[in-house]
Enzyme design. Structure first.
Site, PDB file in Angstrom:
ATOM      1  N   ARG A  33       0.822  -1.210   0.000  1.00 40.23           N
ATOM      2  CA  ARG A  33       0.000   0.000   0.000  1.00 40.23           C
ATOM      3  C   ARG A  33       0.860   1.265   0.000  1.00 40.23           C
ATOM      4  O   ARG A  33       0.539   2.260   0.652  1.00 40.23           O
ATOM      5  CB  ARG A  33      -0.961   0.015   1.201  1.00 40.23           C
ATOM      6  CG  ARG A  33      -1.863  -1.192   1.295  1.00 40.23           C
ATOM      7  CD  ARG A  33      -2.789  -1.341   0.081  1.00 40.23           C
ATOM      8  NE  ARG A  33      -3.668  -2.486   0.222  1.00 40.23           N
ATOM      9  CZ  ARG A  33      -3.398  -3.699  -0.246  1.00 40.23           C
ATOM     10  NH1 ARG A  33      -2.266  -3.915  -0.903  1.00 40.23           N
ATOM     11  NH2 ARG A  33      -4.247  -4.687  -0.095  1.00 40.23           N
ATOM     12  N   SER A  56     -11.206  -0.450   2.395  1.00 40.67           N
ATOM     13  CA  SER A  56     -10.466  -0.669   3.642  1.00 40.67           C
ATOM     14  C   SER A  56      -9.983   0.668   4.197  1.00 40.67           C
ATOM     15  O   SER A  56      -9.265   1.403   3.525  1.00 40.67           O
ATOM     16  CB  SER A  56      -9.273  -1.587   3.397  1.00 40.67           C
ATOM     17  OG  SER A  56      -9.710  -2.874   3.012  1.00 40.67           O
ATOM     18  N   GLU A  63      -5.446   3.804   5.677  1.00 41.86           N
ATOM     19  CA  GLU A  63      -5.217   3.612   4.244  1.00 41.86           C
ATOM     20  C   GLU A  63      -5.880   4.748   3.477  1.00 41.86           C
ATOM     21  O   GLU A  63      -5.438   5.137   2.394  1.00 41.86           O
ATOM     22  CB  GLU A  63      -5.784   2.259   3.803  1.00 41.86           C
ATOM     23  CG  GLU A  63      -5.435   1.878   2.389  1.00 41.86           C
ATOM     24  CD  GLU A  63      -5.727   0.426   2.082  1.00 41.86           C
ATOM     25  OE1 GLU A  63      -6.135   0.150   0.943  1.00 41.86           O
ATOM     26  OE2 GLU A  63      -5.541  -0.436   2.965  1.00 41.86           O
TER      27      GLU A  63
END
EC number: 1.3.1.98
Length: 303
Positions: A174, A223, A293
């Site tokens: 990520r 998410s 995130e």
């Protein structure tokens, strides 16, 4: 906001420039106050000129794609929000390669690759949003990540275009290292030839998995927290007792606890408060500090 600033922006852009544009309509969480200016450049050359003018005016700016990975504060943004939705071209310059602009959606890219019987990007069908967003955070699913498939990454910095080999960029879970002000504008993906039937079966498998585990039913940003190394964020949140927990109109999904959803009438402050409570409780219980995130953007942050 000034008349002169608006005039400069409108002169620079062949696309559109909107004033006091509510960002709630451009984000998947459906929250966020207005941006002073909302610019939609017509193409890559238009974006280059826009960035030069924005920088010359010393205006804060940020790039918005599908709006799936951003939480804009209730006060909005005192600067220019730049939408790349018109930068959505795709082409196949040679067999096994696809060049896609940042504003194309992940699903459009998957469909394009599938039509050419190229495999390697099926996992993107599980990730909402745009190619630019997926590349900027190295989004991934099912053990694959976006940057792993990139042969050439095309970015813009200070109004100039740069091309780099994907494997030479620093990226990880990520994460994609970008210079301050560097914008992902396109990428060339290197893919393998596949069989239409096998590609279709994989896509169907991913679709069923998503329906079973992520049929959320309310506006969300996917998410909300990154998975800590060796851990799953949803499990830490669940074990901390937050399944179904609600602050104002923001709620921890009862289906997938790493999804924060807008049950109706939520404010950005509701989400920020809820996220803060989750982080504090998880830290107290496990000693792990969750990292968002989703990018949280307040009205004074500069790109």
């Amino acid at each position: 906001m000034t008349v002169d600033t608006l005039a400069r922006l409108c002169t620079a852009v062949r696309g559109k420039v909107l004033v006091n544009e509510p960002l709630a309509g451009h984000t998947s969480l459906k929250v966020g106050g207005p941006a002073d200016y909302f610019a939609i450049p017509a193409d890559l050359a238009d974006l280059e000129e826009l960035i030069k003018v924005v920088r010359s005016l010393s205006l804060p700016y940020f790039i918005i794609g599908g709006g799936f990975n951003v939480l804009v504060g209730d006060g909005g943004f005192r600067g220019v929000a730049i939408s790349l939705k018109e930068l959505n071209g795709m082409e196949s310059p040679s067999r096994g390669r696809i060049r896609a602009e940042a504003g194309a959606t992940n699903q459009q890219l998957v469909n394009y690759a599938t039509g050419k019987e190229l495999t390697g990007l099926e996992f993107l069908s599980c990730i909402p949003g745009t190619i630019g967003g997926a590349l900027s955070v190295n989004a991934g699913a099912h053990g694959q990540s976006t940057m792993e498939q990139v042969e050439t990454l095309i970015t813009m910095r200070d109004g100039r275009i740069f091309e780099n080999e994907g494997r030479k960029r620093n990226f990880g879970y990520r994460y994609l290292e970008l210079e301050p002000g560097e914008i992902v504008v396109a990428a060339v993906f290197s893919l393998s030839e596949g069989k239409a039937e096998a590609i279709g079966e994989k896509l169907e498998s991913y679709r069923r998995h998503r329906l079973e585990s992520q049929k959320i039913g309310y506006p969300n940003a996917g998410s909300f927290f990154k998975n800590p190394e060796g851990q799953q964020a949803w499990r830490l949140i669940d074990e901390a007792g937050f399944r179904g927990f609600q602050v104002g109109g923001a709620q921890v999904s009862e289906i997938h606890t790493n999804f924060l959803v807008n049950r109706g009438g939520a404010s950005a402050a509701d989400f920020i408060t809820l996220a803060g409570m989750i982080k504090q409780k998880v830290l107290e219980r496990s000693g792990i500090l969750l990292q968002e995130e989703v990018r949280i953007l307040d009205e004074y942050e500069q790109k």
